[in-house]
Design an enzyme around this catalytic site. Structure first.
Site, PDB file in Angstrom:
ATOM      1  N   HIS A 272       0.808  -1.218   0.000  1.00  0.00           N
ATOM      2  CA  HIS A 272       0.000   0.000   0.000  1.00  0.00           C
ATOM      3  C   HIS A 272       0.839   1.264   0.000  1.00  0.00           C
ATOM      4  O   HIS A 272       0.397   2.305  -0.504  1.00  0.00           O
ATOM      5  CB  HIS A 272      -0.954   0.009   1.195  1.00  0.00           C
ATOM      6  CG  HIS A 272      -2.143  -0.871   0.995  1.00  0.00           C
ATOM      7  ND1 HIS A 272      -2.124  -2.208   1.293  1.00  0.00           N
ATOM      8  CD2 HIS A 272      -3.370  -0.628   0.481  1.00  0.00           C
ATOM      9  CE1 HIS A 272      -3.290  -2.742   0.982  1.00  0.00           C
ATOM     10  NE2 HIS A 272      -4.062  -1.805   0.483  1.00  0.00           N
ATOM     11  N   GLY A 273       2.003   1.217   0.569  1.00  0.00           N
ATOM     12  CA  GLY A 273       2.801   2.437   0.551  1.00  0.00           C
ATOM     13  C   GLY A 273       4.088   2.285   1.326  1.00  0.00           C
ATOM     14  O   GLY A 273       4.216   1.417   2.185  1.00  0.00           O
TER      15      GLY A 273
END
Lengths: 291, 472
Positions: free
Chosen positions: B325-326
């Site tokens: 996701h990041g």
């Protein structure tokens, strides 16, 4: 495919119908109910006289304690608006003038916003007036100043959609229920309480040589028979002046510097906004100086 | 090009009519889809088109090489090349600065002060999605689950298919690629269901997600001055913001695909009605969860082997999911927390207990509420900009400060105002619990028009927000 196109056309038609109906309902409700913002309050005033008018941003809204004027039998309108531009101040003045509202004295607060090159309105002022765009006098204002005029004027409900934050469903319901606004416009003063950590702020290093909107405000005031009084409201000790106030003084007529008039930083809510104690102190100074 | 913008409306109208009226053959339709997809992506930043083209060419070529080669070692080398190239792109654009900064921080803790240079590049939109999509193709060819395609245009269209290019669903070649070989025939019911999905997706995005965002942004940025109730509401609002935002995007993507005759994979199945965390993960971001399951979890051994290995596998999968996701410790922590939630049901062998059928007994509702509560708790880490903020936020919640429970968020806004809207949304979700959207079935036209009315009346159009998953 034919069946699908018919389906899509019926959806689009329903959408248009909804938009037209909602436009009519929203506009009627907002028009017929009590004004819930200062711009519409200005529109609602007709053939009145006040001793004093204050124009400016939140630095006027939070700083000029109207009740203190009233205690001295001075009638007053505090038309300071949060996030206002000079364009908003002119708009307010123009609406009041057109509605034949007169004043003995007009105070206009100036600071870094003197440097704004255009004379456009802030989104907030603009959206407050948008429901009334189909009224002749308001249409003329938007025609001259609004880049989205055609969309706002001709597409039903477009103006409510794109300004949903300020004139959307919540505002519609509040108007419908005749919900009183959080502040009384007859008073116009919104106090701030407490004080947060004061951050360093700076005024601009340079000033524009010619401000069209300042001239417009000046001319409107003179056409109302009043010489405007310009002033800069107080800042906390952490504000770096950069010589801007002196420059402002050199280009603005009848200018008063109150930028350092409140010495105690405890009287600030943040560096550019006074709290209730600071507002009382500042209002006292203004009353003593002018009345 | 945002799905909830006027530009996209004009774009999809042009694409729809051109697709069905101008291009009759499959080949021409695919070329047109490819061109439209490149325009769609290039509208955001045309400079990054070369990355997609690179990924497309590389995997098209390597998959062929893998298939043709009879030598297992050579096949493995080609697969490794694909993995290194695709994940290398992700590493450079998404994770390089994170690793550099983290290494620098670690060194400074140890007393060594380094000054490593970081990259000044923006993250190409959708890179995590199309990279995984192309990787799945190469891996499936390597595993002999799929024959490589000879049709480059069809393959390139599969990689860049604009409805799902920037935020999924992450498609499998086995589902989407064959659809590019078939001549499309317009089907009224299929296209109508597409329109209904688009309208329902728009409702989720502009009414639910963007309304919640106004409150969430304020509460998270001013969390230090909020009371416990407001902070709990902030986490709940974020749960609905991210769900409305992402599942709304997915609905619009699937609906847009259907307008052109394509059927994309489902990505959400009313996840907030899950009775335990395992069920939640079978209902949330399904295309990513199944990707991780098929390409990482099962090759690691899945739920076979010793309990220790099973726990390891769960942690690996959730930490990777978080990191996908990041590039931030908050996402890793969020992943780890979900692993901790998941492990007890796995150890007790009840992670497969709940099938798709949802019952509403008192016990089920209590389990749903419990699952929702722990999910919201984990979302705090997902939303916070740093672990310090996340822990600060949680600490403030547990101070149990209930003074002044109704606080102004800004002028005339109260934090309880969202509750009726969320309740309405949950009721609509309940109505459509076993359907794709609540708009399907009896009186679908009336329901569609009613939802349009809600979109116009309650939607946030003045402060439009990007879809959250664009940043991943």
């Amino acid at each position: 495919m034919k069946k699908f196109l018919k389906y899509i056309i019926s959806i689009v038609f329903s959408l248009l119908l909804i938009a037209v109906l909602l436009d009519i309902v929203y506009t009627t409700v907002i028009e017929k109910t009590i004004p819930r913002n200062k711009v519409r309050y200005a529109l609602s005033l007709k053939d009145k006289h006040y001793d004093v008018l204050f124009l400016g941003s939140s630095r006027v809204q939070n700083s000029i304690v109207t009740s203190m004027f009233k205690e001295n039998n001075i009638t007053i309108l505090n038309m300071g608006l949060e996030g206002a531009t000079l364009g908003d101040n002119w708009l307010m003045l123009d609406l009041l003038k057109k509605n034949k509202v007169t004043f003995d004295r007009i105070f206009v607060q100036l600071d870094y916003m003197y440097n704004s090159k255009d004379n456009s309105f802030s989104d907030r002022s603009k959206s407050n007036l948008l429901p009334l765009i189909r009224k002749k006098n308001i249409r003329e204002i938007f025609k001259k100043t609004d880049t989205d005029f055609n969309k706002n004027y001709y597409i039903p409900f477009y103006r409510y959609l794109t300004n949903s934050y300020s004139i959307g469903f919540r505002e519609f319901v509040s108007s419908l229920l005749n919900k009183k606004p959080r502040i009384s416009f007859e008073d116009g003063f919104t106090p701030k309480y407490g004080n947060s950590k004061l951050a360093k702020e700076q005024l601009p290093k340079s000033i524009i040589s010619h401000s069209k909107i300042y001239n417009k405000i000046n001319n409107t005031c003179i056409s109302m028979g009043v010489e405007p009084i310009y002033f800069i409201a107080p800042y906390c000790s952490k504000m770096i002046d950069n010589g801007f106030v002196k420059k402002l003084d050199s280009v603005v007529n009848n200018f008063y510097d109150y930028s350092r008039s409140i010495k105690n930083d405890n009287n600030f809510s943040n560096c550019s906004h006074l709290n209730i104690d600071g507002a009382k102190e500042f209002t006292e100074v203004i009353i003593n100086d002018f009345f | 090009m945002l799905f909830n913008s006027l530009t996209f409306l004009v774009f999809i109208i042009i694409v729809f009519f051109a697709f069905w009226f101008l291009f009759k053959s499959v080949k021409k339709q695919n070329i047109f889809i490819l061109a439209a997809s490149y325009i769609f992506y290039g509208w955001w930043d045309y400079r990054f088109l070369f990355l997609i083209l690179f990924s497309t060419l590389l995997d098209f070529y390597l998959a062929k090489k893998i298939y043709k080669s009879t030598n297992k070692r050579k096949q493995k080398n080609y697969l490794w090349l694909s993995l290194i190239a695709n994940l290398g792109l992700l590493l450079v654009f998404k994770y390089y600065n994170f690793f550099t900064n983290s290494f620098q921080d670690l060194c400074s803790v140890l007393g060594v002060h380094l000054k490593l240079s970081t990259l000044n590049v923006i993250l190409p939109v959708g890179i995590s999605f199309y990279t995984f999509q192309t990787l799945s193709y190469t891996i499936d060819v390597y595993r002999a689950k799929l024959k490589p395609t000879k049709d480059f245009i069809a393959f390139a269209s599969f990689v860049t298919f604009f409805p799902q290019l920037v935020a999924g669903p992450i498609e499998r070649a086995t589902n989407l690629l064959p659809q590019f070989y078939k001549n499309k025939k317009f089907n009224f019911d299929f296209a109508k269901s597409g329109v209904e999905l688009i309208i329902w997706g728009l409702f989720k995005k502009v009414v639910i997600a963007d309304s919640c965002a106004v409150y969430v942004d304020y509460i998270f940025s001013e969390y230090e001055s909020q009371n416990s109730i407001t902070l709990i509401l902030g986490a709940v609002y974020f749960a609905f913001q991210i769900y409305g935002d992402f599942s709304g995007y997915t609905d619009i993507a699937i609906g847009t695909g259907r307008l052109l005759g394509f059927n994309l994979l489902p990505n959400f199945k009313t996840p907030y009605f899950s009775r335990n965390i395992a069920e939640f993960w079978r209902r949330w971001h399904i295309s990513l969860t199944t990707w991780f399951k098929d390409y990482i979890y099962i090759p690691l051994g899945g739920s076979r082997g010793s309990k220790r290995l099973q726990v390891r596998n769960v942690f690996v999968i959730f930490l990777i999911s978080g990191f996908w996701h990041g590039a931030n410790w908050t996402y890793l922590f969020w992943g780890g927390l979900n692993a901790i939630y998941f492990i007890p049901s796995m150890l007790l062998n009840n992670n497969r207990k709940y099938t798709d059928k949802i019952e509403f007994s008192v016990l089920s509702i209590l389990k749903m509420m419990m699952t929702f509560a722990i999910t919201c708790f984990a979302w705090i880490f997902f939303r916070a900009n740093s672990l310090t903020i996340a822990f600060g936020y949680i600490k403030k919640i547990f101070e149990f400060d209930i003074s002044n429970p109704i606080k102004y968020l800004s002028i005339d806004r109260y934090n309880i105002e969202m509750i009726p809207l969320i309740t309405l949304f949950l009721i609509l979700e309940l109505i459509g619990i076993n359907k794709e959207t609540p708009l399907l079935g009896k009186y679908s036209y009336l329901k569609t028009v009613s939802v349009l009315l809600l979109i116009i009346m309650l939607g946030v159009f003045s402060n439009q927000k990007d879809f959250i998953y664009f940043q991943f």
